[in-house]
Design a protein around this motif. Structure first.
Motif, PDB file in Angstrom:
ATOM      1  N   VAL A  58       0.695  -1.071  -0.041  1.00  0.00           N
ATOM      2  CA  VAL A  58       0.014  -0.034  -0.075  1.00  0.00           C
ATOM      3  C   VAL A  58       0.880   1.223  -0.049  1.00  0.00           C
ATOM      4  N   GLN A  59       0.647   2.113  -0.980  1.00  0.00           N
ATOM      5  CA  GLN A  59       1.642   3.288  -1.157  1.00  0.00           C
ATOM      6  C   GLN A  59       0.868   4.480  -0.780  1.00  0.00           C
ATOM      7  N   LEU A  60       1.369   5.114   0.163  1.00  0.00           N
ATOM      8  CA  LEU A  60       0.653   6.386   0.891  1.00  0.00           C
ATOM      9  C   LEU A  60       1.536   7.435   0.269  1.00  0.00           C
ATOM     10  N   PRO A  61       0.973   8.479  -0.669  1.00  0.00           N
ATOM     11  CA  PRO A  61       1.961   9.191  -1.375  1.00  0.00           C
ATOM     12  C   PRO A  61       2.429  10.589  -0.354  1.00  0.00           C
ATOM     13  N   LYS A  62       1.565  10.973   0.444  1.00  0.00           N
ATOM     14  CA  LYS A  62       2.000  12.006   1.218  1.00  0.00           C
ATOM     15  C   LYS A  62       1.182  11.734   2.843  1.00  0.00           C
ATOM     16  N   GLU A  63       1.859  12.777   3.470  1.00  0.00           N
ATOM     17  CA  GLU A  63       1.230  12.576   4.852  1.00  0.00           C
ATOM     18  C   GLU A  63      -0.158  13.205   4.922  1.00  0.00           C
ATOM     19  N   GLY A  64      -1.086  12.421   5.730  1.00  0.00           N
ATOM     20  CA  GLY A  64      -2.481  12.855   5.808  1.00  0.00           C
ATOM     21  C   GLY A  64      -3.286  11.675   6.298  1.00  0.00           C
ATOM     22  N   GLU A  65      -4.558  11.929   6.258  1.00  0.00           N
ATOM     23  CA  GLU A  65      -5.408  10.935   6.700  1.00  0.00           C
ATOM     24  C   GLU A  65      -6.060  10.170   5.343  1.00  0.00           C
ATOM     25  N   TYR A  66      -5.843   8.903   5.680  1.00  0.00           N
ATOM     26  CA  TYR A  66      -6.421   7.818   4.545  1.00  0.00           C
ATOM     27  C   TYR A  66      -7.528   7.224   5.161  1.00  0.00           C
ATOM     28  N   ARG A  67      -8.592   6.624   4.525  1.00  0.00           N
ATOM     29  CA  ARG A  67      -9.479   5.890   5.004  1.00  0.00           C
ATOM     30  C   ARG A  67      -9.961   4.639   4.092  1.00  0.00           C
ATOM     31  N   PHE A  68     -10.227   3.371   4.588  1.00  0.00           N
ATOM     32  CA  PHE A  68     -10.783   2.364   4.061  1.00  0.00           C
ATOM     33  C   PHE A  68     -12.047   2.362   3.896  1.00  0.00           C
ATOM     34  N   GLN A  69     -12.917   2.414   2.830  1.00  0.00           N
ATOM     35  CA  GLN A  69     -14.431   2.328   2.718  1.00  0.00           C
ATOM     36  C   GLN A  69     -14.823   0.873   2.156  1.00  0.00           C
ATOM     37  N   LEU A  70     -16.113   0.591   2.438  1.00  0.00           N
ATOM     38  CA  LEU A  70     -16.534  -0.703   2.141  1.00  0.00           C
ATOM     39  C   LEU A  70     -17.966  -0.237   1.493  1.00  0.00           C
ATOM     40  N   TRP A  71     -18.091  -0.787   0.215  1.00  0.00           N
ATOM     41  CA  TRP A  71     -19.247  -0.296  -0.738  1.00  0.00           C
ATOM     42  C   TRP A  71     -20.083  -1.504  -1.077  1.00  0.00           C
ATOM     43  N   SER A  72     -21.295  -1.393  -1.216  1.00  0.00           N
ATOM     44  CA  SER A  72     -22.104  -2.354  -1.645  1.00  0.00           C
ATOM     45  C   SER A  72     -22.946  -1.603  -2.705  1.00  0.00           C
ATOM     46  N   SER A  73     -22.880  -2.573  -3.755  1.00  0.00           N
ATOM     47  CA  SER A  73     -23.652  -2.008  -4.931  1.00  0.00           C
ATOM     48  C   SER A  73     -23.848  -0.480  -5.223  1.00  0.00           C
ATOM     49  N   GLY A  74     -22.558   0.104  -4.735  1.00  0.00           N
ATOM     50  CA  GLY A  74     -22.370   1.559  -5.175  1.00  0.00           C
ATOM     51  C   GLY A  74     -22.773   2.531  -4.124  1.00  0.00           C
ATOM     52  N   THR A  75     -23.195   1.766  -2.837  1.00  0.00           N
ATOM     53  CA  THR A  75     -23.283   2.827  -1.608  1.00  0.00           C
ATOM     54  C   THR A  75     -22.522   2.484  -0.503  1.00  0.00           C
ATOM     55  N   LEU A  76     -21.852   3.336   0.086  1.00  0.00           N
ATOM     56  CA  LEU A  76     -20.923   3.499   1.177  1.00  0.00           C
ATOM     57  C   LEU A  76     -21.636   2.652   2.316  1.00  0.00           C
ATOM     58  N   MET A  77     -20.908   1.711   2.884  1.00  0.00           N
ATOM     59  CA  MET A  77     -21.574   1.163   4.029  1.00  0.00           C
ATOM     60  C   MET A  77     -21.120   1.819   5.189  1.00  0.00           C
TER      61      MET A  77
END
Length: 117
Positions: A98-117
């Motif tokens: 996993v490459q993080l390009p810059k300092e900051g906040e990153y989030r993993f997201q889980l989506w179902s059929s185009g909707t953020l769960m």
């Protein structure tokens, strides 16, 4: 049909499944990656999610996004099949390099059929 409900969504080092009982042991949960400089490469992490309330087969996407820009670093897609609505489904996915390009906040997201769960 409603989207599944996420009961648990963890970032960790590993998930061990007991062969006899199928119970899961989550090892080394974390929420931060510390680096001396950027970009930084995180060699391996594991994502663990528990879903319920699913109906039939659902398209699932896992995304890593930059929280400040909503820019997607990567997306992984697949399908999850629910035999019964109250069934617990475990998603375990190992992610490498996993490459993080810059300092900051990153989030993993889980989506179902185009909707953020």
């Amino acid at each position: 049909m409603p989207d599944p409900i996420v009961l648990t969504f963890l970032v960790c080092d590993d998930v061990i499944t007991d062969a006899a009982t199928q119970k899961k042991t989550v090892v080394g949960c974390f929420g931060d990656v510390f680096a001396l400089s950027y970009p930084v490469l995180h060699p391996r992490l594991t994502l663990f999610a528990e879903l319920t309330n699913g109906h039939g087969t659902k398209k699932i996407e896992l995304k890593l996004v930059d929280a400040s820009t909503d820019n997607q670093l990567f997306t992984i897609g697949g399908e999850v099949k629910f035999s019964m609505p109250h069934q617990l489904v475990h998603l375990i996915h190992q992610v490498y390099n996993v490459q993080l390009p810059k300092e900051g906040e990153y989030r993993f997201q889980l989506w179902s059929s185009g909707t953020l769960m």
